[in-house]
Write a protein that holds these residues in place. Structure first.
Motif, PDB file in Angstrom:
ATOM      1  N   VAL A 143      10.850  -5.547  -3.745  1.00 59.34           N
ATOM      2  CA  VAL A 143       9.614  -5.805  -4.339  1.00 59.34           C
ATOM      3  C   VAL A 143       9.181  -3.272  -4.041  1.00 59.34           C
ATOM      4  CG1 VAL A 143       8.059  -5.748  -2.017  1.00 59.34           C
ATOM      5  CG2 VAL A 143       7.370  -6.801  -4.398  1.00 59.34           C
ATOM      6  N   SER A 144       9.153  -2.977  -3.154  1.00 64.07           N
ATOM      7  CA  SER A 144       8.307  -2.127  -3.570  1.00 64.07           C
ATOM      8  C   SER A 144       9.235  -0.577  -3.866  1.00 64.07           C
ATOM      9  CB  SER A 144       8.958  -1.141  -1.903  1.00 64.07           C
ATOM     10  OG  SER A 144       8.487  -2.078  -1.089  1.00 64.07           O
ATOM     11  N   ASN A 145      10.719  -1.483  -4.794  1.00 63.25           N
ATOM     12  CA  ASN A 145      11.615  -0.601  -5.917  1.00 63.25           C
ATOM     13  C   ASN A 145      10.457  -1.198  -6.833  1.00 63.25           C
ATOM     14  OD1 ASN A 145      13.384   0.250  -4.459  1.00 63.25           O
ATOM     15  ND2 ASN A 145      14.841  -1.650  -4.162  1.00 63.25           N
ATOM     16  N   GLU A 169       9.503   2.096  -9.832  1.00 63.06           N
ATOM     17  CA  GLU A 169       9.125   2.838 -10.402  1.00 63.06           C
ATOM     18  C   GLU A 169       8.050   2.155 -11.700  1.00 63.06           C
ATOM     19  OE1 GLU A 169      12.983   1.211 -12.167  1.00 63.06           O
ATOM     20  OE2 GLU A 169      14.044   0.957 -10.521  1.00 63.06           O
ATOM     21  N   ALA A 170       7.561   1.002 -11.699  1.00 61.73           N
ATOM     22  CA  ALA A 170       6.742   1.031 -12.544  1.00 61.73           C
ATOM     23  C   ALA A 170       5.409   1.922 -12.022  1.00 61.73           C
ATOM     24  CB  ALA A 170       5.541  -0.372 -11.920  1.00 61.73           C
ATOM     25  N   GLY A 171       4.829   2.207 -10.969  1.00 57.45           N
ATOM     26  CA  GLY A 171       3.911   2.814 -10.233  1.00 57.45           C
ATOM     27  C   GLY A 171       2.577   2.057 -10.342  1.00 57.45           C
ATOM     28  N   ILE A 172       1.939   2.271  -9.272  1.00 55.09           N
ATOM     29  CA  ILE A 172       0.239   1.462  -8.489  1.00 55.09           C
ATOM     30  C   ILE A 172      -0.167   0.514 -10.045  1.00 55.09           C
ATOM     31  CG2 ILE A 172      -0.967   3.137  -7.750  1.00 55.09           C
ATOM     32  CD1 ILE A 172      -0.031  -0.571  -6.430  1.00 55.09           C
ATOM     33  N   GLU A 173      -0.594   2.226 -11.033  1.00 53.96           N
ATOM     34  CA  GLU A 173      -1.794   1.800 -12.220  1.00 53.96           C
ATOM     35  C   GLU A 173      -0.653   0.628 -13.195  1.00 53.96           C
ATOM     36  OE1 GLU A 173      -4.700   3.465 -12.142  1.00 53.96           O
ATOM     37  OE2 GLU A 173      -4.108   3.998 -10.437  1.00 53.96           O
ATOM     38  N   ASN A 174       0.338   0.526 -13.720  1.00 56.11           N
ATOM     39  CA  ASN A 174       1.066  -0.246 -14.453  1.00 56.11           C
ATOM     40  C   ASN A 174       0.469  -1.345 -13.781  1.00 56.11           C
ATOM     41  OD1 ASN A 174       1.620   1.046 -16.696  1.00 56.11           O
ATOM     42  ND2 ASN A 174       3.936   1.986 -15.624  1.00 56.11           N
ATOM     43  N   LEU A 227      -7.559 -14.959  -4.716  1.00 52.90           N
ATOM     44  CA  LEU A 227      -6.794 -15.174  -6.326  1.00 52.90           C
ATOM     45  C   LEU A 227      -5.960 -14.067  -6.626  1.00 52.90           C
ATOM     46  CD1 LEU A 227      -6.762 -16.550  -8.853  1.00 52.90           C
ATOM     47  CD2 LEU A 227      -9.383 -15.886  -8.881  1.00 52.90           C
ATOM     48  N   SER A 228      -7.282 -12.746  -6.003  1.00 51.85           N
ATOM     49  CA  SER A 228      -6.381 -11.731  -6.586  1.00 51.85           C
ATOM     50  C   SER A 228      -5.684 -11.011  -5.749  1.00 51.85           C
ATOM     51  CB  SER A 228      -8.068 -10.450  -5.599  1.00 51.85           C
ATOM     52  OG  SER A 228      -7.588 -10.896  -4.233  1.00 51.85           O
ATOM     53  N   SER A 229      -5.250 -11.536  -4.789  1.00 43.46           N
ATOM     54  CA  SER A 229      -3.379 -11.656  -4.385  1.00 43.46           C
ATOM     55  C   SER A 229      -1.957 -12.306  -5.194  1.00 43.46           C
ATOM     56  CB  SER A 229      -3.210 -11.741  -3.197  1.00 43.46           C
ATOM     57  OG  SER A 229      -4.314 -11.391  -2.394  1.00 43.46           O
ATOM     58  N   LEU A 230      -3.034 -13.218  -5.325  1.00 41.33           N
ATOM     59  CA  LEU A 230      -1.844 -13.826  -6.152  1.00 41.33           C
ATOM     60  C   LEU A 230      -1.627 -13.440  -8.134  1.00 41.33           C
ATOM     61  CD1 LEU A 230      -0.360 -16.649  -7.483  1.00 41.33           C
ATOM     62  CD2 LEU A 230      -2.743 -17.698  -8.514  1.00 41.33           C
ATOM     63  N   GLN A 231      -3.200 -12.243  -8.215  1.00 43.58           N
ATOM     64  CA  GLN A 231      -2.921 -12.189  -9.734  1.00 43.58           C
ATOM     65  C   GLN A 231      -1.988 -10.456  -9.798  1.00 43.58           C
ATOM     66  OE1 GLN A 231      -7.366 -11.765 -10.400  1.00 43.58           O
ATOM     67  NE2 GLN A 231      -7.159 -12.754 -11.936  1.00 43.58           N
ATOM     68  N   VAL A 232      -2.387  -9.552  -8.521  1.00 40.34           N
ATOM     69  CA  VAL A 232      -1.755  -8.749  -8.267  1.00 40.34           C
ATOM     70  C   VAL A 232      -0.365  -9.048  -8.288  1.00 40.34           C
ATOM     71  CG1 VAL A 232      -0.696  -7.630  -6.165  1.00 40.34           C
ATOM     72  CG2 VAL A 232      -3.003  -7.557  -6.635  1.00 40.34           C
ATOM     73  N   GLU A 233       0.504 -10.134  -7.214  1.00 48.48           N
ATOM     74  CA  GLU A 233       2.113 -10.678  -7.448  1.00 48.48           C
ATOM     75  C   GLU A 233       2.089 -11.006  -8.822  1.00 48.48           C
ATOM     76  OE1 GLU A 233       4.657 -13.506  -4.223  1.00 48.48           O
ATOM     77  OE2 GLU A 233       3.013 -11.329  -4.044  1.00 48.48           O
ATOM     78  N   HIS A 234       1.038 -11.278  -9.827  1.00 48.18           N
ATOM     79  CA  HIS A 234       1.657 -12.149 -11.160  1.00 48.18           C
ATOM     80  C   HIS A 234       1.935  -9.928 -11.739  1.00 48.18           C
ATOM     81  CE1 HIS A 234       0.435 -16.353 -10.761  1.00 48.18           C
ATOM     82  NE2 HIS A 234       1.390 -16.184 -10.319  1.00 48.18           N
ATOM     83  N   GLY A 235       0.846  -9.203 -11.145  1.00 43.64           N
ATOM     84  CA  GLY A 235       1.068  -8.102 -12.353  1.00 43.64           C
ATOM     85  C   GLY A 235       2.415  -7.638 -11.551  1.00 43.64           C
ATOM     86  N   ILE A 236       2.944  -7.761 -10.823  1.00 45.15           N
ATOM     87  CA  ILE A 236       4.444  -7.142  -9.864  1.00 45.15           C
ATOM     88  C   ILE A 236       5.135  -7.782 -10.669  1.00 45.15           C
ATOM     89  CG2 ILE A 236       5.810  -7.235  -8.293  1.00 45.15           C
ATOM     90  CD1 ILE A 236       3.359  -6.723  -6.158  1.00 45.15           C
ATOM     91  N   ALA A 237       5.302  -9.254 -11.134  1.00 47.77           N
ATOM     92  CA  ALA A 237       6.532  -9.691 -11.673  1.00 47.77           C
ATOM     93  C   ALA A 237       6.464  -9.511 -13.144  1.00 47.77           C
ATOM     94  CB  ALA A 237       5.739 -11.610 -12.205  1.00 47.77           C
ATOM     95  N   ARG A 238       5.042  -8.999 -13.649  1.00 46.69           N
ATOM     96  CA  ARG A 238       5.464  -8.321 -15.353  1.00 46.69           C
ATOM     97  C   ARG A 238       6.109  -7.214 -15.305  1.00 46.69           C
ATOM     98  NH1 ARG A 238      -0.210 -11.267 -14.804  1.00 46.69           N
ATOM     99  NH2 ARG A 238      -0.887 -12.041 -16.932  1.00 46.69           N
ATOM    100  N   GLU A 239       5.897  -6.548 -14.657  1.00 47.82           N
ATOM    101  CA  GLU A 239       6.582  -4.900 -14.687  1.00 47.82           C
ATOM    102  C   GLU A 239       7.877  -5.298 -14.043  1.00 47.82           C
ATOM    103  OE1 GLU A 239       4.933  -2.356 -15.658  1.00 47.82           O
ATOM    104  OE2 GLU A 239       3.696  -3.961 -15.950  1.00 47.82           O
ATOM    105  N   ARG A 299       9.809  -6.374 -17.386  1.00 45.00           N
ATOM    106  CA  ARG A 299       9.263  -5.783 -18.063  1.00 45.00           C
ATOM    107  C   ARG A 299       9.935  -4.524 -17.929  1.00 45.00           C
ATOM    108  NH1 ARG A 299       7.468  -0.349 -18.711  1.00 45.00           N
ATOM    109  NH2 ARG A 299       6.789  -0.515 -16.714  1.00 45.00           N
ATOM    110  N   LEU A 300      10.131  -3.740 -17.290  1.00 50.04           N
ATOM    111  CA  LEU A 300      11.548  -2.313 -16.815  1.00 50.04           C
ATOM    112  C   LEU A 300      13.262  -3.771 -17.115  1.00 50.04           C
ATOM    113  CD1 LEU A 300       9.696  -1.766 -13.370  1.00 50.04           C
ATOM    114  CD2 LEU A 300      10.307  -0.168 -16.340  1.00 50.04           C
ATOM    115  N   ALA A 301      13.365  -4.757 -15.901  1.00 54.15           N
ATOM    116  CA  ALA A 301      14.197  -5.312 -16.731  1.00 54.15           C
ATOM    117  C   ALA A 301      14.971  -5.684 -17.434  1.00 54.15           C
ATOM    118  CB  ALA A 301      14.698  -6.372 -15.524  1.00 54.15           C
ATOM    119  N   PHE A 302      14.171  -5.928 -19.075  1.00 53.32           N
ATOM    120  CA  PHE A 302      14.024  -6.009 -19.898  1.00 53.32           C
ATOM    121  C   PHE A 302      13.973  -4.555 -20.969  1.00 53.32           C
ATOM    122  CE2 PHE A 302      13.057  -8.110 -24.069  1.00 53.32           C
ATOM    123  CZ  PHE A 302      14.455  -8.945 -24.523  1.00 53.32           C
TER     124      PHE A 302
END
Length: 617
Positions: A316-318, A322-327, A359-371, A374-377
């Protein structure tokens, strides 16, 4: 063998940490999943015998199903009444799976073809060495000695073409003489799939130091690629040379009724079976704790990539790097403490089995998943391209394209089915969260069915597909796949306040007309098993598959989320203004009912058990 009708099938997947077993039975209307069990994998100390984990997982299936499958440490066969099984199959990624180093001449030509062959066979490509990779010979030698792969794949030169430099690369491999990952008890397998004219020189160079196998040239001509013979050789060597060295696998191989298949290769086989039998284009993704695998089949051509540094826990730290905290935070509607979020991400790497408590932690986790998705695709699309080095006829549009000559084969407007797998998708508290992550990460265009794998049965079904494809398909669509619904997304650039789409829908409850502006997400109720006939008329430069402004009529499938219409534009670009972005995210999430209103005490129950380790790892 595929024509036989089996009453009962037992299949296992021996993963790095968990061995999973499923039991399938034939009943009146076809094949059904009866039970699923799992147990820790036992390939490492103190057990050092993979069969112990298999027996433990099967014992759990026995208990859950009420069928007697074991007699001591042996499988009971054939099936009679509630006892025994007719067929036993297995896949494996225990011990880190199949790890290959690729050696070629030109990084973007023969070496890339070899990389596609290795990935399609279910391997993790540790590194790609080529004459144009910028490394000195001693650096390449040191790299091979350092990595210690399970096998090496060498390609290079079309038939009748380059020989000298192909032999030079083989001489580097011989000079390195790397030790195999599982020890020095056997010679390292090497596959040569290059210019046929160089075979004698390759034998002279490599046979004294390796277990050499020579197969058909991966790139016999500049305009033709032949991957399947090499993929078959990789899997054959994996089974009889690499796996034979792992503790307990010789016993396991004697139990199975078909060759043990690498887990990623089995998933890819299932994807290809679906695409072939249904005549559709498919993209599948498996996001885990350490890696993200992406599979695609377009026009019958299969591609797979492994993003070994993109995952939801160990890697997850990678993703953050790679994505950056802003993304990552662009997907979170509320203001959060960036330092606290970075610490949360680092803690996830240290404690991979933890799950979000807020809830906010879950949304952050889902933000990580999106990135991560996206990067893998993006990496997948870069490898899933047409043959490079081939002269192609180009029109005026290609002349202005930055990707002319290397166009990806992944055409989202032609995609029919997008399947997600992995804890963060399969066990999201609400199915609409999984749907939104898939849409945001992959940005599908036109009409696309969305689904998730409920309990990650695709490896076992993939190896079953080689023996009985109909049984594999029946269980996949009946018991494995959870349909989320259909997404309609017009291609075009977001134009605030302007109309982009008119829908005429024949729904189960009657006819309905609907107009949509750019920037909306709408959900039309359409349950699983229901269908609707939809005519989409794009306006304002939008395209839904037939060209700008041209209408398309399709029958769409429902699901647990419904019929989703996404008019946010392609490519998907979020507002740069924080307040505007937050407002739009909240609107889109509300349309999908993705997250509970904090003020609302009636929170929907989770789909998966949030206490389990597999939820987000």
């Amino acid at each position: 063998m595929s024509d036989r009708q089996f009453k009962r099938v037992l299949a296992t997947d021996c993963g790095s940490t968990t061995t999973k077993a499923i039991l399938i039975e034939r009943r009146g209307d076809g094949y059904h999943l009866i039970a699923r069990g799992e147990a820790p994998t036992t390939v490492e100390a103190p057990y050092e015998d993979v069969t112990r984990g298999v027996l433990n997982a099967v014992a759990e299936v026995e208990e859950l199903s009420g069928r007697r499958l074991l007699d001591g440490d042996s499988l009971i066969r054939p099936a009679e009444g509630a006892t025994g099984t007719d067929l036993y199959l297995s896949t494996s990624s225990a011990g880190g799976g199949l790890q290959i180093m690729v050696v070629g001449l030109v990084r973007t030509m023969t070496a890339e073809s070899a990389q596609r062959a290795a990935l399609g066979a279910g391997a993790i490509v540790m590194d790609v060495l080529a004459l144009d990779d910028g490394r000195a010979p001693h650096e390449r030698i040191e790299r091979m000695r350092q990595l210690r792969p399970d096998m090496i794949l060498i390609s290079g030169g079309v038939d009748g073409g380059e020989q000298r430099r192909v032999v030079e690369m083989a001489e580097l491999v011989a000079a390195a003489n790397p030790t195999a990952r599982l020890g020095a008890r056997y010679r390292l397998p090497i596959i040569y799939a290059g210019n046929v004219e160089a075979r004698d020189a390759i034998r002279e160079t490599l046979e004294p130091v390796s277990e050499l196998t020579i197969t058909d040239n991966l790139r016999p001509t500049m305009d033709r690629e032949s991957l399947q013979p090499t993929r078959m050789q990789i899997q054959e060597l994996f089974l009889h040379h690499v796996m034979a060295q792992a503790p307990g696998y010789s016993s396991l191989m004697s139990w199975t009724d078909a060759d043990i298949m690498p887990t990623p290769a089995a998933v890819g086989n299932m994807m290809q079976t679906i695409a072939r039998e249904r005549g559709i284009n498919v993209v599948g993704v498996d996001i885990g704790g350490a890696t993200t695998d992406v599979f695609s089949v377009f026009s019958g051509r299969f591609n797979r990539t492994v993003s070994a540094n993109l995952g939801m826990s160990y890697s997850v730290s990678n993703v953050l790097a790679e994505a950056g905290i802003e993304n990552i935070l662009r997907w979170v509607p509320e203001d959060v403490d960036r330092g606290g979020i970075i610490n949360q991400i680092r803690n996830k790497m240290i404690r991979p089995t933890t799950v979000p408590q807020q809830l906010s932690s879950l949304q952050v986790e889902h933000g990580i998943a999106r990135e991560a998705l996206r990067l893998a695709f993006e990496q997948h699309k870069q490898l899933a391209v047409g043959l490079k080095g081939v002269q192609q006829e180009r029109d005026i549009a290609d002349a202005f394209s930055q990707e002319a000559g290397a166009r990806t084969m992944v055409e989202m407007m032609e995609l029919d089915l997008l399947v997600g797998s992995g804890g963060v998708l399969s066990h999201a508290p609400r199915r609409s969260q999984a749907a939104m992550m898939l849409i945001d990460a992959f940005a599908p265009e036109g009409f696309t069915e969305l689904a998730v794998d409920s309990i990650f049965m695709m490896p076992q079904l993939g190896v079953l597909a080689d023996v009985h494809p109909q049984a594999a398909l029946e269980v996949f669509f009946r018991d494995c796949l959870i349909r989320l619904g259909t997404c309609l997304a017009p291609r075009g650039r977001y134009q605030p306040g302007r109309r982009c789409l008119h829908l005429s829908m024949q729904l189960p409850e009657g006819r309905r007309e609907m107009d949509l502006d750019w920037g909306q997400v709408a959900v039309i109720a359409l349950e699983e098993g229901q269908t609707a006939t939809v005519t989409a008329r794009p306006v304002g430069g939008a395209d839904v598959g037939a060209g700008r402004g041209r209408p398309v009529t399709r029958q769409v499938e429902g699901g647990q989320v419904g019929f989703i219409v996404d008019t946010r534009g392609r490519p998907l670009i979020l507002p740069s203004d924080g307040a505007q972005r937050s407002a739009q995210l909240l609107q889109w999430q509300a349309a999908l009912k993705a997250y509970p209103d904090i003020a609302d005490s009636s929170v929907a129950p989770p789909v998966g058990d949030l206490r389990t380790e597999s939820t987000l790892a």
